[in-house]
Design an enzyme around this catalytic site. Sequence first.
Site, PDB file in Angstrom:
ATOM      1  N   ASP A   1       5.252   7.722   9.203  1.00 13.66           N
ATOM      2  CA  ASP A   1       5.055   9.076   9.745  1.00 13.66           C
ATOM      3  C   ASP A   1       3.678   9.597   9.357  1.00 13.66           C
ATOM      4  O   ASP A   1       3.468  10.023   8.220  1.00 13.66           O
ATOM      5  CB  ASP A   1       6.144  10.017   9.208  1.00 13.66           C
ATOM      6  CG  ASP A   1       5.956  11.415   9.765  1.00 13.66           C
ATOM      7  OD1 ASP A   1       6.138  11.595  10.982  1.00 13.66           O
ATOM      8  OD2 ASP A   1       5.593  12.340   8.992  1.00 13.66           O
TER       9      ASP A   1
ATOM     10  N   TYR B   1      -3.274  14.945   8.216  1.00 13.80           N
ATOM     11  CA  TYR B   1      -3.172  14.299   6.898  1.00 13.80           C
ATOM     12  C   TYR B   1      -4.505  13.653   6.491  1.00 13.80           C
ATOM     13  O   TYR B   1      -4.689  13.267   5.347  1.00 13.80           O
ATOM     14  CB  TYR B   1      -2.034  13.264   6.849  1.00 13.80           C
ATOM     15  CG  TYR B   1      -0.652  13.845   7.119  1.00 13.80           C
ATOM     16  CD1 TYR B   1      -0.412  15.211   7.034  1.00 13.80           C
ATOM     17  CD2 TYR B   1       0.411  13.025   7.474  1.00 13.80           C
ATOM     18  CE1 TYR B   1       0.834  15.745   7.306  1.00 13.80           C
ATOM     19  CE2 TYR B   1       1.669  13.549   7.735  1.00 13.80           C
ATOM     20  CZ  TYR B   1       1.869  14.916   7.658  1.00 13.80           C
ATOM     21  OH  TYR B   1       3.108  15.444   7.926  1.00 13.80           O
TER      22      TYR B   1
ATOM     23  N   LYS C   1       1.120  13.038  14.916  1.00 10.70           N
ATOM     24  CA  LYS C   1       1.331  14.415  15.399  1.00 10.70           C
ATOM     25  C   LYS C   1       0.005  15.037  15.803  1.00 10.70           C
ATOM     26  O   LYS C   1      -1.002  14.829  15.128  1.00 10.70           O
ATOM     27  CB  LYS C   1       1.948  15.273  14.282  1.00 10.70           C
ATOM     28  CG  LYS C   1       3.061  14.597  13.518  1.00 10.70           C
ATOM     29  CD  LYS C   1       3.684  15.498  12.463  1.00 10.70           C
ATOM     30  CE  LYS C   1       4.611  14.709  11.565  1.00 10.70           C
ATOM     31  NZ  LYS C   1       3.936  13.970  10.484  1.00 10.70           N
TER      32      LYS C   1
ATOM     33  N   HIS D   1       2.924  19.098  16.060  1.00 10.79           N
ATOM     34  CA  HIS D   1       3.123  19.321  14.620  1.00 10.79           C
ATOM     35  C   HIS D   1       3.755  20.694  14.328  1.00 10.79           C
ATOM     36  O   HIS D   1       4.690  20.792  13.547  1.00 10.79           O
ATOM     37  CB  HIS D   1       1.776  19.182  13.891  1.00 10.79           C
ATOM     38  CG  HIS D   1       1.910  18.791  12.460  1.00 10.79           C
ATOM     39  ND1 HIS D   1       1.024  17.965  11.812  1.00 10.79           N
ATOM     40  CD2 HIS D   1       2.842  19.112  11.522  1.00 10.79           C
ATOM     41  CE1 HIS D   1       1.406  17.791  10.562  1.00 10.79           C
ATOM     42  NE2 HIS D   1       2.497  18.482  10.359  1.00 10.79           N
TER      43      HIS D   1
HETATM   44  P1  NAD Z   1       8.247  13.446  -0.215  1.00 11.82           P
HETATM   45  O1  NAD Z   1       9.419  12.790   0.290  1.00 11.82           O
HETATM   46  O2  NAD Z   1       6.964  12.704  -0.141  1.00 11.82           O
HETATM   47  O3  NAD Z   1       8.514  13.852  -1.700  1.00 11.82           O
HETATM   48  C1  NAD Z   1       7.755  14.746  -2.436  1.00 11.82           C
HETATM   49  C2  NAD Z   1       7.360  14.202  -3.800  1.00 11.82           C
HETATM   50  O4  NAD Z   1       8.413  13.463  -4.412  1.00 11.82           O
HETATM   51  C3  NAD Z   1       6.178  13.249  -3.706  1.00 11.82           C
HETATM   52  O5  NAD Z   1       5.136  13.846  -4.439  1.00 11.82           O
HETATM   53  C4  NAD Z   1       6.633  11.967  -4.371  1.00 11.82           C
HETATM   54  O6  NAD Z   1       5.684  11.504  -5.277  1.00 11.82           O
HETATM   55  C5  NAD Z   1       7.895  12.346  -5.092  1.00 11.82           C
HETATM   56  N1  NAD Z   1       8.886  11.251  -5.019  1.00 11.82           N
HETATM   57  C6  NAD Z   1       9.081  10.407  -3.972  1.00 11.82           C
HETATM   58  N2  NAD Z   1      10.089   9.567  -4.243  1.00 11.82           N
HETATM   59  C7  NAD Z   1      10.563   9.889  -5.474  1.00 11.82           C
HETATM   60  C8  NAD Z   1      11.601   9.385  -6.283  1.00 11.82           C
HETATM   61  N3  NAD Z   1      12.367   8.388  -5.871  1.00 11.82           N
HETATM   62  N4  NAD Z   1      11.803   9.968  -7.494  1.00 11.82           N
HETATM   63  C9  NAD Z   1      11.052  10.990  -7.911  1.00 11.82           C
HETATM   64  N5  NAD Z   1      10.031  11.526  -7.180  1.00 11.82           N
HETATM   65  C10 NAD Z   1       9.785  10.976  -5.974  1.00 11.82           C
HETATM   66  O7  NAD Z   1       8.168  14.849   0.512  1.00 11.82           O
HETATM   67  P2  NAD Z   1       7.166  15.438   1.586  1.00 11.82           P
HETATM   68  O8  NAD Z   1       5.795  14.895   1.463  1.00 11.82           O
HETATM   69  O9  NAD Z   1       7.350  16.887   1.548  1.00 11.82           O
HETATM   70  O10 NAD Z   1       7.778  14.921   2.939  1.00 11.82           O
HETATM   71  C11 NAD Z   1       7.779  13.570   3.308  1.00 11.82           C
HETATM   72  C12 NAD Z   1       6.959  13.327   4.558  1.00 11.82           C
HETATM   73  O11 NAD Z   1       7.367  14.235   5.582  1.00 11.82           O
HETATM   74  C13 NAD Z   1       5.450  13.581   4.432  1.00 11.82           C
HETATM   75  O12 NAD Z   1       4.778  12.533   3.801  1.00 11.82           O
HETATM   76  C14 NAD Z   1       5.082  13.769   5.878  1.00 11.82           C
HETATM   77  O13 NAD Z   1       4.969  12.507   6.509  1.00 11.82           O
HETATM   78  C15 NAD Z   1       6.274  14.527   6.425  1.00 11.82           C
HETATM   79  N6  NAD Z   1       6.091  16.012   6.459  1.00 11.82           N
HETATM   80  C16 NAD Z   1       6.004  16.623   7.682  1.00 11.82           C
HETATM   81  C17 NAD Z   1       5.808  17.998   7.765  1.00 11.82           C
HETATM   82  C18 NAD Z   1       5.712  18.678   9.099  1.00 11.82           C
HETATM   83  O14 NAD Z   1       5.293  19.836   9.168  1.00 11.82           O
HETATM   84  N7  NAD Z   1       6.108  18.032  10.169  1.00 11.82           N
HETATM   85  C19 NAD Z   1       5.722  18.763   6.590  1.00 11.82           C
HETATM   86  C20 NAD Z   1       5.841  18.112   5.361  1.00 11.82           C
HETATM   87  C21 NAD Z   1       6.030  16.737   5.305  1.00 11.82           C
END
Ligand code: NAD
Length: 326
Positions: free
Chosen positions: A48, A53, A82, A115
């Site tokens: 994704d 980004y 996006k 987005h």
């Molecule tokens: P994420 O799933 O990446 O998690 C947030 C944090 O949790 C990260 O800093 C990561 O280091 C930590 N983490 C990951 N796995 C872990 C584990 N097993 N144990 C402990 N900590 C852990 O959350 P996110 O970035 O908010 O969302 C994921 C993805 O969603 C993004 O990378 C992006 O691709 C997408 N996203 C889209 C939008 C949108 O507006 N459409 C907004 C936010 C995120």
Amino acid sequence: MAAQQDYITLDRTGDKMPLAGFGCWKIAPSDCEATIYNAIKTGYRLIDSAGIYGNELEVGAGIKKAISEGIVKRQDLFIVTKIWNTYHAKENVRPAFDKQLEELGLDYVDLYLIHFPVPCEFTPIAEAYPPPGWIKPGKDKFAYERSPIHELWGEFEKIADTGLARNIGISNFNVQTILDLLTYCRIKPSVLQVELHPYLQQNRLVDWVQKQGIQIMAYSSFGPISYLEMTGTAKDAKPLMDHDVIKSIAEKHNKTAGQVLLRWSVQRNVVVIPKSLNQGRMEANLGIFGWSLDDTDLKAIAGLDAGLRFNDTMEPAYGIDLPLFD
Ligand code: NAD
């Protein structure tokens, strides 16, 4: 051996979309090629990404490396990107898409998403790419652009017609904005990507959208952790991975808290896209198939719903100070 994975079939194309993918937000360009390559090697098949980004070039390099080493074939990957808010005007959509394909180094993407349903003042690609954030470079305030979603969606449909984006969809839309889109669209969105976690369960939205034949992709499955530096609400919320309810369910199943949070989504046919640069976590975040949360677990998690939205552009701490239309 490839990690176990489940898939959802998309309505219009019959394409199979993996239920677990890998997110690219906040991966520094310097880490990104290796991270995406590792993610694919670890078993992720859905990536994704997004123009905003700022790492599509490196995402594309990671994909290319994995394909060239024979780890995966292009047709076995599901690549999402996006369009950023600055390219909503109809004449700017196709150039933005072409630029994104070029950055990714791909012939097509599997899914192209809007987005946000928020049109921001245009900045030409020649002046700034990756795209600027919410505020135009050189300005100190956010400004809208008068670009209605129906015109943007019309351009998305044309891109879908070419096959350069096999599927098209939306992100951060609510039921009302989707309802409006469904009144005029020729091609229905295949996917809605939204914030979704136990503090923001959005049961009515999930149910209604899935019944329309639109699949849901959850972002921020771990809740407030991604927004600590952006919003006050996130700082005040107890981290979901430390929540007693989640921890005790994890102990009961001999899983991690993160796996419980991800399993909760995939068990309701909602795609997850966690990101981690840590190899152990990257693997753990795929270990969400072949076991289930039971009714007692689901009932306990249902009790955590608090309507807490962390990616809220209306929150003053978000820093864009949404103005009124004049
Ligand atoms: P994420 O799933 O990446 O998690 C947030 C944090 O949790 C990260 O800093 C990561 O280091 C930590 N983490 C990951 N796995 C872990 C584990 N097993 N144990 C402990 N900590 C852990 O959350 P996110 O970035 O908010 O969302 C994921 C993805 O969603 C993004 O990378 C992006 O691709 C997408 N996203 C889209 C939008 C949108 O507006 N459409 C907004 C936010 C995120």
